[in-house]
Write a protein that holds these residues in place. Structure first.
Motif, mmCIF file in Angstrom:
data_model
loop_
_atom_site.group_PDB
_atom_site.id
_atom_site.type_symbol
_atom_site.label_atom_id
_atom_site.label_comp_id
_atom_site.label_asym_id
_atom_site.label_seq_id
_atom_site.Cartn_x
_atom_site.Cartn_y
_atom_site.Cartn_z
ATOM 1 N N HIS A 33 -1.521 1.526 -4.807
ATOM 2 C CA HIS A 33 -1.007 0.287 -4.337
ATOM 3 C C HIS A 33 0.765 0.845 -4.201
ATOM 4 O O HIS A 33 1.073 1.717 -5.130
ATOM 5 N N GLY A 43 -15.237 3.042 5.134
ATOM 6 C CA GLY A 43 -16.808 2.470 5.298
ATOM 7 C C GLY A 43 -17.777 3.436 5.035
ATOM 8 O O GLY A 43 -18.850 3.227 4.448
ATOM 9 N N SER A 93 -17.759 5.924 1.275
ATOM 10 C CA SER A 93 -18.139 5.203 0.147
ATOM 11 C C SER A 93 -19.605 4.650 0.154
ATOM 12 O O SER A 93 -20.274 4.967 -0.849
ATOM 13 N N CYS A 144 -11.292 -4.520 -1.316
ATOM 14 C CA CYS A 144 -11.990 -4.241 -0.157
ATOM 15 C C CYS A 144 -12.318 -5.151 0.884
ATOM 16 O O CYS A 144 -12.942 -5.844 0.418
ATOM 17 N N VAL A 145 -12.071 -4.891 2.203
ATOM 18 C CA VAL A 145 -12.386 -5.929 3.088
ATOM 19 C C VAL A 145 -14.135 -5.620 3.576
ATOM 20 O O VAL A 145 -14.421 -6.623 4.169
ATOM 21 N N ARG A 172 -5.493 -6.835 -1.818
ATOM 22 C CA ARG A 172 -5.950 -5.605 -1.262
ATOM 23 C C ARG A 172 -7.361 -5.147 -1.527
ATOM 24 O O ARG A 172 -7.801 -4.139 -1.316
ATOM 25 N N SER A 194 -9.014 3.590 -7.708
ATOM 26 C CA SER A 194 -8.883 2.943 -6.583
ATOM 27 C C SER A 194 -7.875 3.243 -5.340
ATOM 28 O O SER A 194 -8.121 4.715 -5.415
ATOM 29 N N VAL A 195 -7.212 2.662 -4.672
ATOM 30 C CA VAL A 195 -6.473 3.251 -3.511
ATOM 31 C C VAL A 195 -5.204 2.650 -3.879
ATOM 32 O O VAL A 195 -4.935 1.618 -4.433
ATOM 33 N N THR A 220 -14.317 5.204 -7.143
ATOM 34 C CA THR A 220 -13.030 5.429 -6.907
ATOM 35 C C THR A 220 -12.205 5.091 -8.285
ATOM 36 O O THR A 220 -11.806 3.673 -8.499
ATOM 37 N N ARG A 231 0.858 -1.199 0.035
ATOM 38 C CA ARG A 231 -0.081 -0.022 -0.059
ATOM 39 C C ARG A 231 0.822 1.210 -0.150
ATOM 40 O O ARG A 231 1.798 1.316 1.005
ATOM 41 N N LEU A 272 -5.304 -0.705 6.343
ATOM 42 C CA LEU A 272 -5.109 0.151 5.135
ATOM 43 C C LEU A 272 -3.814 0.443 4.833
ATOM 44 O O LEU A 272 -3.401 0.418 3.601
ATOM 45 N N VAL A 280 -15.647 -2.748 -8.917
ATOM 46 C CA VAL A 280 -15.911 -1.322 -7.873
ATOM 47 C C VAL A 280 -15.002 -1.891 -6.551
ATOM 48 O O VAL A 280 -14.723 -0.746 -5.776
ATOM 49 N N PHE A 281 -15.160 -2.627 -6.213
ATOM 50 C CA PHE A 281 -14.232 -2.947 -4.882
ATOM 51 C C PHE A 281 -12.754 -3.513 -4.906
ATOM 52 O O PHE A 281 -12.030 -3.841 -3.946
ATOM 53 N N ARG A 314 -5.791 -7.796 7.683
ATOM 54 C CA ARG A 314 -6.780 -8.260 6.851
ATOM 55 C C ARG A 314 -7.544 -9.539 7.099
ATOM 56 O O ARG A 314 -8.893 -9.509 7.292
HETATM 57 C C1 HEM Z 1 -19.843 0.988 -1.749
HETATM 58 C C2 HEM Z 1 -18.953 0.844 -0.856
HETATM 59 C C3 HEM Z 1 -17.306 0.626 -0.863
HETATM 60 C C4 HEM Z 1 -16.762 0.683 -2.135
HETATM 61 C C5 HEM Z 1 -17.069 1.123 -3.590
HETATM 62 C C6 HEM Z 1 -15.257 0.379 -1.555
HETATM 63 C C7 HEM Z 1 -14.101 0.271 -2.380
HETATM 64 C C8 HEM Z 1 -13.081 -0.007 -1.859
HETATM 65 C C9 HEM Z 1 -11.628 0.062 -2.859
HETATM 66 C C10 HEM Z 1 -11.758 0.315 -4.372
HETATM 67 C C11 HEM Z 1 -10.738 -0.307 -2.116
HETATM 68 C C12 HEM Z 1 -9.207 -0.244 -2.581
HETATM 69 C C13 HEM Z 1 -9.019 -1.795 -3.117
HETATM 70 C C14 HEM Z 1 -7.522 -1.856 -3.542
HETATM 71 O O1 HEM Z 1 -6.648 -1.288 -2.945
HETATM 72 O O2 HEM Z 1 -7.018 -2.357 -4.499
HETATM 73 C C15 HEM Z 1 -11.377 -0.679 -0.718
HETATM 74 C C16 HEM Z 1 -10.341 -0.881 0.334
HETATM 75 C C17 HEM Z 1 -10.998 -0.793 1.592
HETATM 76 N N1 HEM Z 1 -12.151 -0.721 2.072
HETATM 77 FE FE1 HEM Z 1 -13.830 -0.409 0.887
HETATM 78 N N2 HEM Z 1 -15.296 -0.033 -0.316
HETATM 79 C C18 HEM Z 1 -16.847 0.207 0.126
HETATM 80 C C19 HEM Z 1 -17.090 -0.073 1.583
HETATM 81 C C20 HEM Z 1 -16.377 -0.353 2.771
HETATM 82 C C21 HEM Z 1 -16.753 -0.659 3.827
HETATM 83 C C22 HEM Z 1 -18.166 -0.665 4.258
HETATM 84 C C23 HEM Z 1 -15.659 -0.779 4.767
HETATM 85 C C24 HEM Z 1 -15.483 -1.294 6.268
HETATM 86 C C25 HEM Z 1 -16.431 -1.523 6.784
HETATM 87 C C26 HEM Z 1 -14.454 -0.766 3.765
HETATM 88 C C27 HEM Z 1 -13.381 -0.948 4.278
HETATM 89 C C28 HEM Z 1 -12.047 -0.955 3.436
HETATM 90 C C29 HEM Z 1 -10.809 -1.025 3.853
HETATM 91 C C30 HEM Z 1 -10.312 -1.436 5.424
HETATM 92 C C31 HEM Z 1 -9.831 -1.175 2.756
HETATM 93 C C32 HEM Z 1 -8.513 -1.331 2.793
HETATM 94 C C33 HEM Z 1 -8.190 -2.663 2.572
HETATM 95 C C34 HEM Z 1 -6.611 -2.941 2.487
HETATM 96 O O3 HEM Z 1 -5.977 -1.955 2.356
HETATM 97 O O4 HEM Z 1 -6.178 -4.210 2.379
HETATM 98 N N3 HEM Z 1 -14.936 -0.523 2.625
HETATM 99 N N4 HEM Z 1 -12.478 -0.343 -0.752
#
Ligand code: HEM
Length: 482
Positions: free
Chosen positions: A359, A289, A292, A426-427, A424, A356-357, A353, A88, A104, A418-419, A115
């Protein structure tokens, strides 16, 4: 006050002859350089990918950033070579807030341990206690009640939706929801709001380029950093209180489950279950969370106001499958393909996004004939997949048919990224999908949404800020359904 503009972004094609020294130093300014649209960088990247292919470098000031475009390339990187691409990248703002702790911001073993723990806790929380579904249903009741108090007046639904979504995370992290007026809840909410306002402001973007300079300037960031520090202290207090009466056989919330791990694993140097990782991971769940999921809900209501015939068709499906005497449940989703398709299409078309976030490369890596050095920032260009005309029936519009087959059944599409994808991804995906379905269908079960303007005047194109594409601000009217 002197504000320096960010240095111009410069583009350079990465070709197979690029070696480590070349990629790490800015290239000389050449005739072929193109400027990046700073307001919508993902659009420039999309254009560049047409000319330079699916792997190319852009220079963000002095930093090389590798952009990956197209489904096959993103999959090859994040899945087939997932380990190498699994780091990350820490923007200065992320570094400042997380200090490398929490799921994250971290990479390597720390990220893997946190994770695994978080996914398990979010998925199967409760061990016989209330499920995630029940927690969301409970919150949906409060949301419906709050909306119904508006009668005939127009209102902005933003605060209610983010309160509801954030409260579900409270219920998982603290084992309880809060009244929206509760001071602790407002204190947390204010921190999340201030954080997103700052990172989407021009000063927030400047902080990511010149952190030391911006640190010395006056501005809202000083108050924000103090507020975030207080949130950390509050979370530590909550954890300490739980530690005193901890029943290791029966953790009641995310904090307690984490503390049980802390006790089990003791002081071993390799133990990632300690306070710094707990406090940062909780902040990650709230910050990643809340905005988004609540933005996606906001966009879905806006689209209902724009397309009343789609809203009507969803309500018909709700009436047939759920009726009006009980709340929608997750089991209903399989019998509600149209509603499911609309929610997916909201997410695909809004492209929350686009990059994304970020990497980070874990090691020097050969990828598609290029050499990408360890530590390089990598942006998976999700837009290039979500809007790819080869992968969707109607990529540019808002069309639920993108997720329906000829018999009206829900049709999965593996390009629905989208996730994110891979190590990595989305968790919170499972939780987000439960929330989107239950909040959205509960609201449409009770209300019909209309805008303050006629549908043809409603602008549904999200506005772009530094961390994503967010719905435009709007007011809505709700009419209680008979
Ligand atoms: C519509 C809702 C959501 C979308 C579109 C979304 C999308 C994403 C995306 C694109 C990433 C980055 C994936 C990557 O690095 O390749 C991400 C990471 C993450 N999301 Fe979500 N997310 C959503 C909801 C949530 C919710 C509800 C939570 C927590 C309860 C959450 C917690 C996280 C966390 C902690 C990460 C970082 C994971 C990591 O670094 O390993 N997200 N999300």
């Amino acid at each position: 006050m002197l504000l320096l503009p960010p240095p111009p972004l410069r583009l350079r094609h990465t070709d197979s002859t690029v070696d480590r020294s070349e990629i790490n130093s800015p290239p000389p300014v050449t005739h072929g350089q193109r400027a990046v649209d700073l307001k919508q960088p993902y659009r420039s990247y999309l254009e560049f990918s047409k000319k330079y292919g699916s792997v190319f470098t852009v220079w963000l000031g002095p930093k090389p950033v590798v952009v990956l475009a197209g489904y096959q390339t993103i999959k090859e990187a994040l899945v087939n070579q997932g380990e190498e691409f699994s780091g990350r990248y820490n923007y200065p703002m992320l570094k400042k807030v997380s200090k490398g702790y929490g799921l994250l911001a971290s990479s390597g073993k720390r990220c893997k341990d946190l994770r695994r723990f978080s996914i398990m806790t979010l998925k199967n929380f409760g061990m016989g206690r209330r499920s995630i579904e029940e927690r969301v249903q409970e919150e949906a009741r409060f949301l419906v009640k709050a909306f119904s108090e508006y009668g005939d007046s127009a209102f902005n639904p933003k605060l209610f939706l983010s309160n509801a979504v954030s409260n579900v995370i409270c219920s998982i992290v603290f084992g309880q929801r809060f009244e929206y007026k509760d001071q602790r809840f407002q204190f947390l909410q204010h921190g999340i709001d201030a954080y997103f306002s700052f990172i989407s402001s021009s000063k927030g973007q400047l902080y990511n380029i010149f952190p030391r300079l911006v640190q010395c300037l006056p501005g809202p960031h000083h108050e924000l950093f103090q507020h975030l520090q207080k949130i950390r202290e509050y979370l530590k207090l909550e954890a300490d209180q739980r530690m005193e009466n901890l029943d290791s056989n029966c953790p009641r919330d995310y904090i307690e489950a984490f503390l049980v791990r802390m006790k089990e694993q003791g002081d071993a140097a390799s133990n990632e279950f300690h306070y710094n990782n707990l406090l940062s991971s909780i902040w990650n769940l709230f910050s990643a969370g809340t905005e988004s999921t609540s933005s996606t809900l906001r966009q879905s209501l806006l689209l209902m106001m724009k397309y009343p015939h789609i809203q009507e068709r969803i309500q018909k499906e709700i009436d047939e499958v759920v009726g009006s005497s009980r709340m929608p449940s997750i089991q209903d989703r399989q019998n509600m393909p149209y509603t499911d398709a609309v929610i997916h299409e909201v997410q695909r078309s809004m492209d929350l996004t686009p990059t994304s976030v970020p990497h980070k490369m874990m090691t020097d890596t050969e990828f598609k004939g290029y050499c990408i050095p360890e530590g390089t920032m990598v942006l998976p260009l999700l837009t290039s997949v979500l809007l790819d005309p080869k992968l969707w029936k109607n990529p540019d519009g808002f069309d639920p048919e993108n997720f329906l087959d000829e018999k009206g059944r829900f049709k999965k599409n593996e390009a629905f990224l989208v996730f994110g994808l891979g190590k990595r991804a989305c968790v919170g995906e499972g939780l987000a999908r439960v929330e989107l379905f239950l909040f959205f269908s509960s609201l449409l079960q009770h209300f019909t949404f209309t805008g303050a303007q006629p549908p043809e005047e409603i602008n549904v194109t999200p506005a772009c800020c530094s961390f994503g594409r967010l719905p435009r601000v709007y007011d809505c009217y709700v009419k209680v359904r008979e």
